[in-house]
Design a protein around this motif. Structure first.
Motif, short mmCIF file in Angstrom:
data_model
loop_
_atom_site.label_atom_id
_atom_site.label_comp_id
_atom_site.label_asym_id
_atom_site.label_seq_id
_atom_site.Cartn_x
_atom_site.Cartn_y
_atom_site.Cartn_z
N TRP A 109 -0.86 -11.25 -2.04
CA TRP A 109 0.21 -12.13 -1.39
C TRP A 109 1.71 -12.06 -0.82
CZ3 TRP A 109 0.79 -18.20 -2.29
CH2 TRP A 109 0.87 -18.56 -0.90
N TRP A 110 1.95 -12.01 -0.12
CA TRP A 110 3.36 -11.64 0.27
C TRP A 110 4.43 -12.89 -0.43
CZ3 TRP A 110 3.72 -9.08 4.99
CH2 TRP A 110 2.48 -7.73 5.17
N PRO A 111 4.01 -14.27 -0.40
CA PRO A 111 4.99 -14.87 -0.60
C PRO A 111 4.99 -15.30 -2.58
CG PRO A 111 3.63 -15.52 1.01
CD PRO A 111 3.30 -14.35 1.09
N SER A 112 3.36 -14.79 -2.72
CA SER A 112 3.75 -15.04 -3.89
C SER A 112 4.85 -14.15 -4.53
CB SER A 112 2.28 -14.78 -4.88
OG SER A 112 2.11 -14.75 -6.44
N ILE A 113 4.67 -12.57 -4.21
CA ILE A 113 5.85 -11.57 -4.76
C ILE A 113 7.06 -12.19 -4.85
CG2 ILE A 113 6.25 -9.21 -4.44
CD1 ILE A 113 3.65 -8.60 -3.68
N ASN A 148 8.23 -14.68 -4.81
CA ASN A 148 8.56 -16.35 -5.54
C ASN A 148 9.18 -14.54 -6.80
OD1 ASN A 148 8.12 -18.48 -4.33
ND2 ASN A 148 6.10 -18.98 -5.66
N GLY A 149 8.96 -14.28 -7.26
CA GLY A 149 10.14 -13.19 -8.39
C GLY A 149 11.36 -12.98 -8.73
N LYS A 181 -0.16 -9.06 4.51
CA LYS A 181 -0.90 -8.98 2.98
C LYS A 181 -1.25 -7.07 3.21
CE LYS A 181 -5.73 -9.73 3.60
NZ LYS A 181 -6.66 -10.28 2.75
N TYR A 231 6.56 -4.04 -6.97
CA TYR A 231 6.26 -5.56 -6.64
C TYR A 231 5.17 -6.36 -7.67
CZ TYR A 231 9.88 -6.02 -2.92
OH TYR A 231 10.80 -6.19 -2.10
N LEU A 257 4.36 -9.55 -9.83
CA LEU A 257 2.96 -10.38 -8.85
C LEU A 257 2.48 -10.72 -10.09
CD1 LEU A 257 1.91 -11.54 -6.71
CD2 LEU A 257 0.36 -10.04 -6.02
N SER A 291 3.56 -12.88 -13.82
CA SER A 291 3.71 -14.56 -13.58
C SER A 291 2.24 -15.24 -14.06
CB SER A 291 3.75 -15.49 -12.18
OG SER A 291 3.04 -14.48 -11.41
N ILE A 292 1.38 -14.62 -14.07
CA ILE A 292 -0.21 -13.87 -14.70
C ILE A 292 -0.20 -14.18 -16.38
CG2 ILE A 292 -2.82 -13.39 -14.82
CD1 ILE A 292 -2.40 -13.16 -11.76
#
Length: 237
Positions: free
Chosen positions: A163-167, A169-170, A208, A220, A224, A227-228
């Protein structure tokens, strides 16, 4: 000396392009692009420096040429999943991708942002080290008389569903330079894929996943996944 320094990074990125790789939609191969750089080094360098400075990824470099290939052993299948989509990207865009991700990785590693449990796509680390870390954890637990439970997850189509928006955020959370964040944001916008068969071309918007063949994606993906890995799990007892 300043001019040589400014030319070096784009020159190195261009030189790393594989001359034998199939070209993208514009038909310009790595070999042709390298020859063009030798003739117009200042012009091409200024172009990339402008993209980096303004945080702009040109739209013509965000279109992938899609070639479906049948997966081995799936020749007689009636399902669309029998095909593996191969994306061919324009060489000019791949050079900019390399310049972008190299700068992001430099920022991430210089500030020690990567989680210590991240082993994939990380300089001077390997999956062998991860296996040895797991082995050491198990041996330590057994020595203490503990019960060890190991859970292994295989995320199906992980790269395709990223998911691009989550990437994005980094880079923002890691305080990456604003131009690199803006360039990443531009990179993930207005992407398209073109499928051409039997003189018919179909273009679709991509929202995506990983543009296959992109050198950006190991970097990237780490952003992502980081964060996990940073999630603090609550102990039950």
């Amino acid at each position: 000396m300043i001019l040589i320094s400014l030319l070096r990074k784009p020159r190195n990125a261009v030189a790393s392009m594989d001359k034998k790789k199939a070209p993208g939609e514009d038909g310009i191969t790595g070999k042709v692009y390298k020859s063009a750089f030798e003739v117009f080094p200042r012009f091409i360098t200024a172009m990339y420096n402008g993209c980096l400075r303004r945080g702009l990824f040109p739209k013509r470099w965000k279109t992938a040429k899609l070639i479906p290939t049948v997966k081995p052993g799936k020749e007689n299948s009636d399902y669309v999943s029998k095909f593996r989509p191969i994306n061919f990207l324009n060489t000019g865009g791949k050079v900019l991708e390399k310049l972008l991700i190299n700068r992001i990785n430099r920022h991430v590693f210089a500030h020690d942002i990567t989680n210590k449990n991240q082993f994939g796509f990380t300089p001077q680390r390997s999956t062998i080290e991860k296996a040895m870390a797991v082995k050491g954890f198990i041996e330590e637990g057994f020595s203490a008389g503990e019960i060890i439970v190991l859970i292994s997850l295989n995320v199906k189509g992980a790269f395709d569903a990223a998911w691009w928006p989550s990437i994005l955020n980094g880079p923002k959370a890691y305080n990456c330079p604003k131009n690199l964040y803006n360039l990443s944001k531009s990179y993930f916008s207005q992407r398209t894929a073109v499928l051409s068969l039997n003189n018919v071309s179909i273009e679709r918007t991509v929202t995506k996943g990983n543009p296959q063949g992109s050198c950006c994606w190991p970097g990237y993906w780490n952003i992502l996944l980081n964060s996990i890995l940073n999630i603090e799990f609550t102990k039950m007892f």
